[in-house]
Design a protein around this motif. Structure first.
Motif, mmCIF file in Angstrom:
data_model
loop_
_atom_site.group_PDB
_atom_site.id
_atom_site.type_symbol
_atom_site.label_atom_id
_atom_site.label_comp_id
_atom_site.label_asym_id
_atom_site.label_seq_id
_atom_site.Cartn_x
_atom_site.Cartn_y
_atom_site.Cartn_z
ATOM 1 N N HIS A 30 -3.074 -3.434 -2.189
ATOM 2 C CA HIS A 30 -2.435 -2.194 -2.638
ATOM 3 C C HIS A 30 -1.061 -2.494 -3.219
ATOM 4 O O HIS A 30 -0.355 -3.375 -2.727
ATOM 5 C CB HIS A 30 -2.248 -1.222 -1.464
ATOM 6 N N SER A 31 -0.683 -1.755 -4.254
ATOM 7 C CA SER A 31 0.697 -1.739 -4.724
ATOM 8 C C SER A 31 1.192 -0.309 -4.593
ATOM 9 O O SER A 31 0.418 0.646 -4.729
ATOM 10 C CB SER A 31 0.799 -2.195 -6.178
ATOM 11 N N THR A 32 2.499 -0.153 -4.342
ATOM 12 C CA THR A 32 3.006 1.192 -4.064
ATOM 13 C C THR A 32 3.203 2.014 -5.333
ATOM 14 O O THR A 32 2.973 3.219 -5.339
ATOM 15 C CB THR A 32 4.336 1.122 -3.291
ATOM 16 N N GLY A 33 3.612 1.387 -6.441
ATOM 17 C CA GLY A 33 3.872 2.136 -7.663
ATOM 18 C C GLY A 33 2.687 2.148 -8.602
ATOM 19 O O GLY A 33 1.561 1.791 -8.221
ATOM 20 N N SER A 75 1.024 -5.234 -8.551
ATOM 21 C CA SER A 75 1.805 -6.444 -8.303
ATOM 22 C C SER A 75 1.140 -7.616 -9.027
ATOM 23 O O SER A 75 -0.040 -7.548 -9.392
ATOM 24 C CB SER A 75 1.846 -6.725 -6.802
ATOM 25 N N TRP A 120 -4.010 7.598 -12.098
ATOM 26 C CA TRP A 120 -2.830 7.638 -11.243
ATOM 27 C C TRP A 120 -2.332 9.072 -11.076
ATOM 28 O O TRP A 120 -2.027 9.526 -9.972
ATOM 29 C CB TRP A 120 -1.753 6.745 -11.879
ATOM 30 N N PRO A 176 -5.059 5.540 -6.427
ATOM 31 C CA PRO A 176 -4.103 4.529 -5.962
ATOM 32 C C PRO A 176 -4.098 3.300 -6.877
ATOM 33 O O PRO A 176 -5.020 3.095 -7.672
ATOM 34 C CB PRO A 176 -4.646 4.160 -4.572
ATOM 35 N N THR A 177 -3.024 2.532 -6.770
ATOM 36 C CA THR A 177 -2.961 1.230 -7.445
ATOM 37 C C THR A 177 -3.469 0.199 -6.450
ATOM 38 O O THR A 177 -2.712 -0.359 -5.660
ATOM 39 C CB THR A 177 -1.515 0.923 -7.887
ATOM 40 N N SER A 178 -4.775 -0.007 -6.449
ATOM 41 C CA SER A 178 -5.388 -0.863 -5.440
ATOM 42 C C SER A 178 -6.610 -1.555 -6.033
ATOM 43 O O SER A 178 -7.126 -1.156 -7.078
ATOM 44 C CB SER A 178 -5.798 -0.045 -4.207
#
Ligand SMILES: [Zn+2]
Length: 215
Positions: A103-106, A110, A144, A149-151
């Motif tokens: 997962h990345s938060t934004g 990553s 988004w 999610p960014t996952s």
């Protein structure tokens, strides 16, 4: 569970010439200068090997050259490159679990998540598209702005053209398992795309009642 190892190799000097020859024999379309100057050229290859190929010592185990058109070489050839001596710099990247969910938060993934998606998908995941994943956008399958999610399980490699087709052209897709995608066209046709290729899931055409069945 599939794992892969990306080996980035930087070759210089005389060894680089042999190294490039190996790339040429593997079918690379890269134009090579043929210069023998030690500083003339650096070559970076991404080589994927299974853990089994590393541990079994099987020199004929397959290795996959990512940026030379997806050509197969053998573990023995890779071992030969790694033995090239002090003039060859070999960088071994950490093993990435391609089935793990990162997962990345934004909005932006990553570097590790990006690398995982590129290694997992290898190419644009649109049916039959072969554009290398490294040059592709990393698409949020559920957008988004819609809460996607960014996952790992919501990102896929799409080339710019097919990214547009998905965003504006009415094509939809879902990820069934890591690297396995079910696509639907605006007209309801379906394709399954996984690491082995694309399968057309559309039902065969129904014969016309006017056509008599074969005897
Ligand atoms: Zn594409």
């Amino acid at each position: 569970m599939r794992r892969s190892l990306a080996v980035g190799m930087l070759a210089r000097g005389q060894q680089a010439i042999e190294f490039e020859a190996a790339v040429v024999s593997a079918g690379s379309t890269t134009q090579l200068s043929g210069s023998t100057s030690p500083k003339a050229r650096a070559v970076v290859l991404y080589v994927h090997l299974s853990e089994a190929a590393l541990t079994s010592g099987d020199r004929l185990a397959p290795a996959w050259l990512e940026n030379a058109g997806g050509h197969l070489v053998t573990a023995g050839q890779v071992a030969g490159w790694c033995r090239a001596g002090s003039t060859t710099k070999v960088t071994v990247r950490p093993v990435l679990d391609l089935a793990a969910t990162l997962h990345s938060t934004g909005y932006q993934p990553s570097p590790t998540l990006t690398e995982q998606v590129e290694l997992r998908d290898r190419t644009c995941v649109f049916p039959w598209c072969n554009r290398p994943a490294r040059s592709c956008d990393k698409d949020h399958i559920v957008p988004w702005e819609s809460g996607g999610p960014t996952s790992s399980d919501n990102l896929a490699a799409l080339c710019r053209r097919h990214h547009r087709l998905k965003t504006h052209g009415g094509w939809t897709y879902t990820m069934l398992t890591p690297g396995e995608y079910l696509w639907r066209s605006p007209h309801g046709y379906a394709w399954l795309r996984d690491r082995s290729g694309t399968t057309d899931l559309s039902p065969p055409a129904v014969p016309s009642p006017a056509d008599p069945p074969d005897q």
